[in-house]
Design an enzyme around this catalytic site. Structure first.
Site, PDB file in Angstrom:
ATOM      1  N   ASP A  55      65.834   2.450  -0.149  1.00 37.98           N
ATOM      2  CA  ASP A  55      64.677   3.350  -0.078  1.00 37.98           C
ATOM      3  C   ASP A  55      63.731   3.136  -1.244  1.00 37.98           C
ATOM      4  O   ASP A  55      62.518   3.070  -1.089  1.00 37.98           O
ATOM      5  CB  ASP A  55      65.131   4.828   0.015  1.00 37.98           C
ATOM      6  N   ASP A 104      63.959   1.621  -8.683  1.00 40.31           N
ATOM      7  CA  ASP A 104      63.359   2.270  -9.849  1.00 40.31           C
ATOM      8  C   ASP A 104      63.597   1.366 -11.064  1.00 40.31           C
ATOM      9  O   ASP A 104      62.830   0.449 -11.321  1.00 40.31           O
ATOM     10  CB  ASP A 104      64.016   3.654  -9.974  1.00 40.31           C
ATOM     11  N   PHE A 115      58.246  11.067  -9.649  1.00 48.36           N
ATOM     12  CA  PHE A 115      59.285  11.370  -8.671  1.00 48.36           C
ATOM     13  C   PHE A 115      58.705  11.623  -7.280  1.00 48.36           C
ATOM     14  O   PHE A 115      57.708  12.322  -7.135  1.00 48.36           O
ATOM     15  CB  PHE A 115      60.091  12.592  -9.138  1.00 48.36           C
ATOM     16  N   VAL A 116      59.321  11.034  -6.272  1.00 55.16           N
ATOM     17  CA  VAL A 116      58.860  11.215  -4.895  1.00 55.16           C
ATOM     18  C   VAL A 116      59.988  11.727  -3.990  1.00 55.16           C
ATOM     19  O   VAL A 116      61.162  11.458  -4.259  1.00 55.16           O
ATOM     20  CB  VAL A 116      58.308   9.883  -4.299  1.00 55.16           C
TER      21      VAL A 116
HETATM   22  P1  IMP Z   1      67.618   2.427  -9.929  1.00 56.65           P
HETATM   23  O1  IMP Z   1      69.049   1.993 -10.096  1.00 56.65           O
HETATM   24  O2  IMP Z   1      67.060   3.002 -11.233  1.00 56.65           O
HETATM   25  O3  IMP Z   1      66.712   1.371  -9.361  1.00 56.65           O
HETATM   26  O4  IMP Z   1      67.614   3.709  -8.994  1.00 56.65           O
HETATM   27  C1  IMP Z   1      67.610   3.646  -7.641  1.00 56.65           C
HETATM   28  C2  IMP Z   1      68.054   4.974  -7.046  1.00 56.65           C
HETATM   29  O5  IMP Z   1      67.552   6.101  -7.776  1.00 56.65           O
HETATM   30  C3  IMP Z   1      67.467   5.109  -5.657  1.00 56.65           C
HETATM   31  O6  IMP Z   1      68.324   4.554  -4.681  1.00 56.65           O
HETATM   32  C4  IMP Z   1      67.316   6.613  -5.519  1.00 56.65           C
HETATM   33  O7  IMP Z   1      68.505   7.164  -5.028  1.00 56.65           O
HETATM   34  C5  IMP Z   1      67.102   7.128  -6.910  1.00 56.65           C
HETATM   35  N1  IMP Z   1      65.669   7.390  -7.204  1.00 56.65           N
HETATM   36  C6  IMP Z   1      64.884   6.740  -8.100  1.00 56.65           C
HETATM   37  N2  IMP Z   1      63.629   7.241  -8.108  1.00 56.65           N
HETATM   38  C7  IMP Z   1      63.610   8.245  -7.189  1.00 56.65           C
HETATM   39  C8  IMP Z   1      62.567   9.154  -6.727  1.00 56.65           C
HETATM   40  O8  IMP Z   1      61.403   9.152  -7.176  1.00 56.65           O
HETATM   41  N3  IMP Z   1      62.933  10.016  -5.752  1.00 56.65           N
HETATM   42  C9  IMP Z   1      64.186  10.075  -5.218  1.00 56.65           C
HETATM   43  N4  IMP Z   1      65.183   9.249  -5.629  1.00 56.65           N
HETATM   44  C10 IMP Z   1      64.900   8.341  -6.604  1.00 56.65           C
END
Ligand code: IMP
Length: 175
Positions: free
Chosen positions: A100, A103, A152-153
């Site tokens: 989805d 980040d 945040f979304v």
């Molecule tokens: P990463 O490991 O930092 O890339 O984080 C990825 C995970 O963080 C995603 O699969 C989401 O579950 C969660 N996440 C990161 N940003 C958001 C946001 O803005 N809204 C909702 N979930 C988020």
């Protein structure tokens, strides 16, 4: 729009989202016209993106969903990522990971490491959203729906504290 204690503004509406997913579907269908890729969706947040993308494929393809769980290895500070629910063999398969949102990229880098050990022929990533400013890992994201700012979304599968996944538009936290 309010979820629990937080106020959100609309950011992307359903038709913008679905138009972009349709483009990704065509692009992937062209790129994988010669084979039958295996899509691997990361639950929970990916369910709406995965469903819409799959409807826009004109090739034969398989799809499976997994959950990631991580635990700390005994006698080591390293995290170990486990793939839960993967029944298909990835060996010699053309795999497209569906996410989805990317980040920091940490989740994806750990997942790629585990997947590599299963011997796929190729692995590419398709993510609906990408917060390019917060990416700390080196990642090659072949299919990106929207590059978005570091705010945040919720909606279209993404949640705030478990809620908001059913919204068909994407909302951004009010500043
Ligand atoms: P990463 O490991 O930092 O890339 O984080 C990825 C995970 O963080 C995603 O699969 C989401 O579950 C969660 N996440 C990161 N940003 C958001 C946001 O803005 N809204 C909702 N979930 C988020």
């Amino acid at each position: 729009m309010k979820i629990k204690d937080k106020e959100f503004d609309i950011y992307l509406n359903t038709s913008q989202i679905e138009e972009r997913i349709s483009q990704l579907g065509h692009q992937i269908s062209n790129d994988y016209a010669h084979c039958t890729p295996l899509f691997v969706g990361i639950l929970n947040g990916v369910f709406m993106f995965a469903s819409q993308l799959f409807k826009n494929l004109s090739i034969q393809a398989e799809i499976s969903f997994i959950k990631l769980s991580s635990y700390k290895k005994l006698n080591s500070s390293g995290q170990v990522t486990q793939l839960l629910g993967l029944n298909e063999t990835l060996f010699q398969r053309d795999v497209i990971i569906l996410e989805d949102i990317v980040d920091t990229g940490t989740t994806m880098v750990q997942l790629l490491e585990v997947m590599d050990e299963l011997g796929p022929k190729s692995v590419e990533i398709a993510t609906l959203l990408f917060k390019s400013d917060t990416l700390v890992e080196k990642l090659d994201l072949k299919y990106v729906g929207f590059e978005i700012p570091d705010r945040f979304v919720v909606g279209y599968g993404l949640d705030y504290d478990g809620l908001g996944r059913n919204l068909t538009d994407i909302y951004q936290l009010k500043s």
